[in-house]
Design a protein around this motif. Structure first.
Motif, PDB file in Angstrom:
ATOM      1  N   ILE A  94      47.548 -32.845 130.476  1.00 52.36           N
ATOM      2  CA  ILE A  94      46.116 -33.073 130.276  1.00 52.36           C
ATOM      3  C   ILE A  94      45.812 -33.181 128.776  1.00 52.36           C
ATOM      4  CG2 ILE A  94      45.719 -30.556 130.697  1.00 52.36           C
ATOM      5  CD1 ILE A  94      43.020 -33.198 131.186  1.00 52.36           C
ATOM      6  N   HIS A  95      45.214 -34.321 128.425  1.00 50.74           N
ATOM      7  CA  HIS A  95      44.772 -34.502 127.035  1.00 50.74           C
ATOM      8  C   HIS A  95      43.290 -34.125 126.992  1.00 50.74           C
ATOM      9  CE1 HIS A  95      44.662 -35.915 122.977  1.00 50.74           C
ATOM     10  NE2 HIS A  95      43.754 -36.824 123.253  1.00 50.74           N
ATOM     11  N   LEU A  96      43.007 -32.990 126.389  1.00 52.13           N
ATOM     12  CA  LEU A  96      41.643 -32.459 126.390  1.00 52.13           C
ATOM     13  C   LEU A  96      41.246 -32.084 124.959  1.00 52.13           C
ATOM     14  CD1 LEU A  96      39.469 -31.736 128.548  1.00 52.13           C
ATOM     15  CD2 LEU A  96      40.300 -29.403 128.461  1.00 52.13           C
ATOM     16  N   PRO A  97      40.686 -33.045 124.225  1.00 51.71           N
ATOM     17  CA  PRO A  97      40.408 -32.790 122.806  1.00 51.71           C
ATOM     18  C   PRO A  97      39.325 -31.734 122.600  1.00 51.71           C
ATOM     19  CG  PRO A  97      40.460 -35.138 123.259  1.00 51.71           C
ATOM     20  CD  PRO A  97      40.434 -34.447 124.586  1.00 51.71           C
ATOM     21  N   ILE A  98      39.623 -30.787 121.708  1.00 50.07           N
ATOM     22  CA  ILE A  98      38.581 -29.806 121.351  1.00 50.07           C
ATOM     23  C   ILE A  98      37.946 -30.157 120.017  1.00 50.07           C
ATOM     24  CG2 ILE A  98      40.257 -28.133 120.380  1.00 50.07           C
ATOM     25  CD1 ILE A  98      38.188 -25.946 121.413  1.00 50.07           C
ATOM     26  N   THR A 108      40.937 -40.424 128.078  1.00 47.14           N
ATOM     27  CA  THR A 108      40.832 -39.116 127.467  1.00 47.14           C
ATOM     28  C   THR A 108      39.706 -38.332 128.127  1.00 47.14           C
ATOM     29  OG1 THR A 108      41.545 -39.943 125.311  1.00 47.14           O
ATOM     30  CG2 THR A 108      40.283 -37.951 125.310  1.00 47.14           C
ATOM     31  N   SER A 109      39.889 -37.061 128.311  1.00 45.68           N
ATOM     32  CA  SER A 109      38.872 -36.251 128.988  1.00 45.68           C
ATOM     33  C   SER A 109      37.980 -35.524 127.998  1.00 45.68           C
ATOM     34  CB  SER A 109      39.558 -35.216 129.881  1.00 45.68           C
ATOM     35  OG  SER A 109      40.278 -35.853 130.904  1.00 45.68           O
ATOM     36  N   TYR A 110      36.726 -35.348 128.408  1.00 45.92           N
ATOM     37  CA  TYR A 110      35.753 -34.603 127.585  1.00 45.92           C
ATOM     38  C   TYR A 110      35.566 -33.233 128.238  1.00 45.92           C
ATOM     39  CZ  TYR A 110      31.594 -33.661 124.825  1.00 45.92           C
ATOM     40  OH  TYR A 110      30.697 -33.111 123.947  1.00 45.92           O
ATOM     41  N   PRO A 111      35.746 -32.142 127.464  1.00 46.38           N
ATOM     42  CA  PRO A 111      35.789 -30.807 128.102  1.00 46.38           C
ATOM     43  C   PRO A 111      34.654 -30.504 129.079  1.00 46.38           C
ATOM     44  CG  PRO A 111      36.467 -30.662 125.823  1.00 46.38           C
ATOM     45  CD  PRO A 111      36.033 -32.086 126.038  1.00 46.38           C
ATOM     46  N   SER A 112      33.384 -30.705 128.656  1.00 47.56           N
ATOM     47  CA  SER A 112      32.321 -30.231 129.545  1.00 47.56           C
ATOM     48  C   SER A 112      32.110 -31.127 130.766  1.00 47.56           C
ATOM     49  CB  SER A 112      31.014 -30.056 128.778  1.00 47.56           C
ATOM     50  OG  SER A 112      30.682 -31.265 128.163  1.00 47.56           O
ATOM     51  N   ASN A 131      35.853 -41.554 128.084  1.00 46.48           N
ATOM     52  CA  ASN A 131      35.347 -40.316 128.652  1.00 46.48           C
ATOM     53  C   ASN A 131      35.736 -40.339 130.122  1.00 46.48           C
ATOM     54  OD1 ASN A 131      33.728 -38.082 128.920  1.00 46.48           O
ATOM     55  ND2 ASN A 131      31.837 -39.269 129.022  1.00 46.48           N
ATOM     56  N   VAL A 132      37.055 -40.405 130.365  1.00 46.85           N
ATOM     57  CA  VAL A 132      37.559 -40.816 131.675  1.00 46.85           C
ATOM     58  C   VAL A 132      37.150 -39.859 132.791  1.00 46.85           C
ATOM     59  CG1 VAL A 132      39.841 -39.688 131.499  1.00 46.85           C
ATOM     60  CG2 VAL A 132      39.624 -41.779 132.799  1.00 46.85           C
ATOM     61  N   ASP A 163      42.986 -33.421 120.477  1.00 47.22           N
ATOM     62  CA  ASP A 163      42.718 -34.041 119.164  1.00 47.22           C
ATOM     63  C   ASP A 163      41.992 -33.004 118.316  1.00 47.22           C
ATOM     64  OD1 ASP A 163      43.577 -36.451 120.229  1.00 47.22           O
ATOM     65  OD2 ASP A 163      41.554 -37.278 120.455  1.00 47.22           O
ATOM     66  N   PHE A 164      42.249 -33.050 117.013  1.00 47.21           N
ATOM     67  CA  PHE A 164      41.561 -32.161 116.066  1.00 47.21           C
ATOM     68  C   PHE A 164      41.052 -32.968 114.878  1.00 47.21           C
ATOM     69  CE2 PHE A 164      44.733 -29.646 118.230  1.00 47.21           C
ATOM     70  CZ  PHE A 164      44.054 -28.482 118.555  1.00 47.21           C
ATOM     71  N   ILE A 165      39.909 -32.548 114.373  1.00 48.72           N
ATOM     72  CA  ILE A 165      39.423 -33.116 113.109  1.00 48.72           C
ATOM     73  C   ILE A 165      39.309 -31.963 112.117  1.00 48.72           C
ATOM     74  CG2 ILE A 165      37.470 -34.207 111.932  1.00 48.72           C
ATOM     75  CD1 ILE A 165      36.783 -35.641 114.524  1.00 48.72           C
ATOM     76  N   VAL A 166      39.943 -32.101 110.957  1.00 47.13           N
ATOM     77  CA  VAL A 166      39.765 -31.073 109.920  1.00 47.13           C
ATOM     78  C   VAL A 166      38.897 -31.631 108.808  1.00 47.13           C
ATOM     79  CG1 VAL A 166      41.974 -29.938 110.377  1.00 47.13           C
ATOM     80  CG2 VAL A 166      41.842 -31.691 108.595  1.00 47.13           C
ATOM     81  N   GLY A 167      38.198 -30.712 108.106  1.00 42.69           N
ATOM     82  CA  GLY A 167      37.374 -31.120 106.970  1.00 42.69           C
ATOM     83  C   GLY A 167      36.083 -31.788 107.396  1.00 42.69           C
ATOM     84  N   PHE A 168      35.590 -31.433 108.594  1.00 37.52           N
ATOM     85  CA  PHE A 168      34.257 -31.922 108.990  1.00 37.52           C
ATOM     86  C   PHE A 168      33.248 -31.342 107.998  1.00 37.52           C
ATOM     87  CE2 PHE A 168      30.277 -31.835 111.327  1.00 37.52           C
ATOM     88  CZ  PHE A 168      30.263 -33.113 111.863  1.00 37.52           C
ATOM     89  N   PRO A 169      32.161 -32.070 107.665  1.00 34.99           N
ATOM     90  CA  PRO A 169      31.207 -31.543 106.683  1.00 34.99           C
ATOM     91  C   PRO A 169      30.787 -30.103 107.008  1.00 34.99           C
ATOM     92  CG  PRO A 169      30.618 -33.773 107.259  1.00 34.99           C
ATOM     93  CD  PRO A 169      31.776 -33.405 108.125  1.00 34.99           C
ATOM     94  N   GLY A 170      30.871 -29.231 106.018  1.00 35.50           N
ATOM     95  CA  GLY A 170      30.452 -27.841 106.183  1.00 35.50           C
ATOM     96  C   GLY A 170      31.548 -26.935 106.704  1.00 35.50           C
TER      97      GLY A 170
END
Ligand code: SAM
Ligand code: SF4
Length: 430
Positions: free
Chosen positions: A253-257, A229-233, A197-198, A296-303
């Motif tokens: 800038i690597h800014l995972p959503i 890696t940066s955290y958006p907020s 969470n740099v 970064d992206f995650i697909v298929g998160f529960p729900g």
């Protein structure tokens, strides 16, 4: 005595491996690429997704074939933090298992093991910082990692990092500067600042990461600064404007959503919305219009419904990424998301990942094609795959191949880009 290290996972793990090498060098160990001649075989492991964890046991099986009679097999890293005892139970050839916050104690553990011949696991969270006990970094190379922050307090509902790496810790500014100067003395032209969470760095001696970047930029001989890696907020204006004010800070800038759907972001316990994320991207682009954006992206998160997934696709269309990493959701033991009821079937995850990756790859290719005809600075890092070729990186972190003499390795040269694929550029030395 010879040391063989194999590293899995993220850049932080590669940094840790380098620091373990420093710690063991003091005992007289030097590197080998051949496991058959090693006196210590060290595996630095990753626990982030199921597949990453599974690699450990197949790798132990492979190394057992090479292990010399009195060689030590040491397992380090996040799998140990999660499953240290289990590793010793399942893999009888493992002598020592050490978690990511304890590797400064490797010399002591090796001595203890040699005296008692008892197998050892050390995976607690010590009160002391390992950085206070490690010898000076001996890393060499034109591009080096430097950990400035570790651990995470965000507790995204899918993620093991807060459990394996512990709570957030930021190294003091003077310690960071000292290590950076040491890296530059041994040849670094580029430093990549690392943290889970740099941009949430909040250590002693500076206001935030933006100030750390500005301080590092004063180091003579250091040409390029990156961070991940940066955290958006947690993004601050001081970091964003550093991209305008500090020429040494690279336009990347690597800014995972993770997801483009606010419903899924909430279920993931990500503390921002899609709209807030897009606003941060706009702010980066307003100070540095050419900045390369990565996520970064995650697909298929529960729900995750079809409509949630479509919102991720729409967001990708809107942002236009230069590069990205995307994964299928992997249920990690002990995380809240692993026991959520509405898990997504594997074929649906696969289908969504293929669609997303197709789009991301097309954008990456377009970003690369746009550089054809431009002259860019390339930091030459390593020999290329074919004879006479060497390769390095543009300011936008595009891998670039040129035909040139290997004596140029470690230098920044001007290259005219002549062709591009989705994954690399080729060019001519000017
Ligand atoms: N701290 C960074 C952030 O929050 O953006 C991410 C660090 S994590 C080591 C790297 C990436 O792994 C995450 O951004 C996420 O996309 C992915 N990841 C983490 N846990 C995962 C899981 N359970 N399943 C799939 N991907 C996961
Ligand atoms: Fe994991 Fe990153 Fe979330 Fe922290 S912020 S819990 S490291 S995904």
């Amino acid at each position: 005595m010879k040391l063989y290290i194999k590293t899995f996972g993220c850049q932080m793990n590669f940094y840790d491996s380098a620091r373990m090498r420093d710690a063991l060098r003091v005992l007289g160990y030097t590197d080998t690429e051949d496991p058959a001649e090693a006196d210590i075989l060290l595996l630095n492991t990753c626990h982030i997704r199921e597949k990453a964890s599974e690699k450990l046991f197949s790798e132990i099986g492979r190394l057992n074939k090479f292990k010399k009679k009195n060689a030590l097999l040491i397992v380090a890293g996040c799998v140990v933090q999660a499953d240290g005892e289990e590793i010793l139970k399942r893999a009888h050839s493992v002598d020592i298992a050490v978690g990511p916050q304890n590797y400064h104690r490797l010399p002591e553990l090796i001595t203890r093991f040699n005296r008692s011949k008892g197998r050892l696991v050390l995976a607690d969270f010590p009160a002391e910082s390992k950085f206070d006990f490690l010898p000076e970094s001996q890393a060499t190379g034109a591009s080096c990692f430097l950990a400035v922050q570790e651990g995470c307090d965000h507790f995204c509902s899918y993620c093991v990092v807060p459990y394996t790496r512990g709570c957030e810790y930021s190294r003091p500014a003077d310690e960071i500067l000292t290590e950076a100067k040491q890296l530059v003395r041994t040849g670094a032209k580029e430093i990549m600042l690392l943290g889970q969470n740099v941009n949430g760095w909040h250590g002693e001696g500076a206001k935030d990461l933006g100030d750390i970047i500005r301080m590092l930029a004063e180091i003579e001989g250091l040409e390029r600064i990156r961070y991940t890696t940066s955290y958006p907020s947690e993004m601050t204006d001081n970091i964003i404007t550093a991209h305008r004010d500090v020429p040494k800070l690279m336009p990347y800038i690597h800014l995972p959503i993770q997801s483009g759907s606010n419903t899924i972001l909430k279920a993931m316990n990500r503390q921002y919305t899609r709209e807030q994320y897009l606003d941060i991207i706009d702010r980066f682009r307003s100070v540095r219009p050419d900045i390369a954006i990565s996520s970064d992206f995650i697909v298929g998160f529960p729900g995750e419904t079809e409509s949630d997934f479509q919102q991720t696709m729409d967001l990708v269309q809107q942002v236009e990424y230069a590069s990205s990493f995307s994964f299928k959701f992997s249920a990690r033991p002990g995380t809240p998301a692993s026991i959520m009821k509405n898990q997504i079937a594997e074929p649906i995850k696969t289908e969504r990942l293929i669609k997303l990756q197709e789009l991301l790859l097309a954008q990456q290719k377009q970003f690369n094609l746009n550089t054809i005809g431009k002259t860019l600075d390339i930091l030459l890092i390593e020999p290329g795959k074919t004879k006479g070729q060497i390769s390095g990186y543009t300011p936008y972190l595009q891998n670039t191949h040129i035909i040139a003499d290997s004596s140029l390795l470690g230098q920044i040269v001007k290259v005219k880009i002549t062709s591009a694929t989705a994954t690399s550029l080729s060019g001519k030395l000017i």
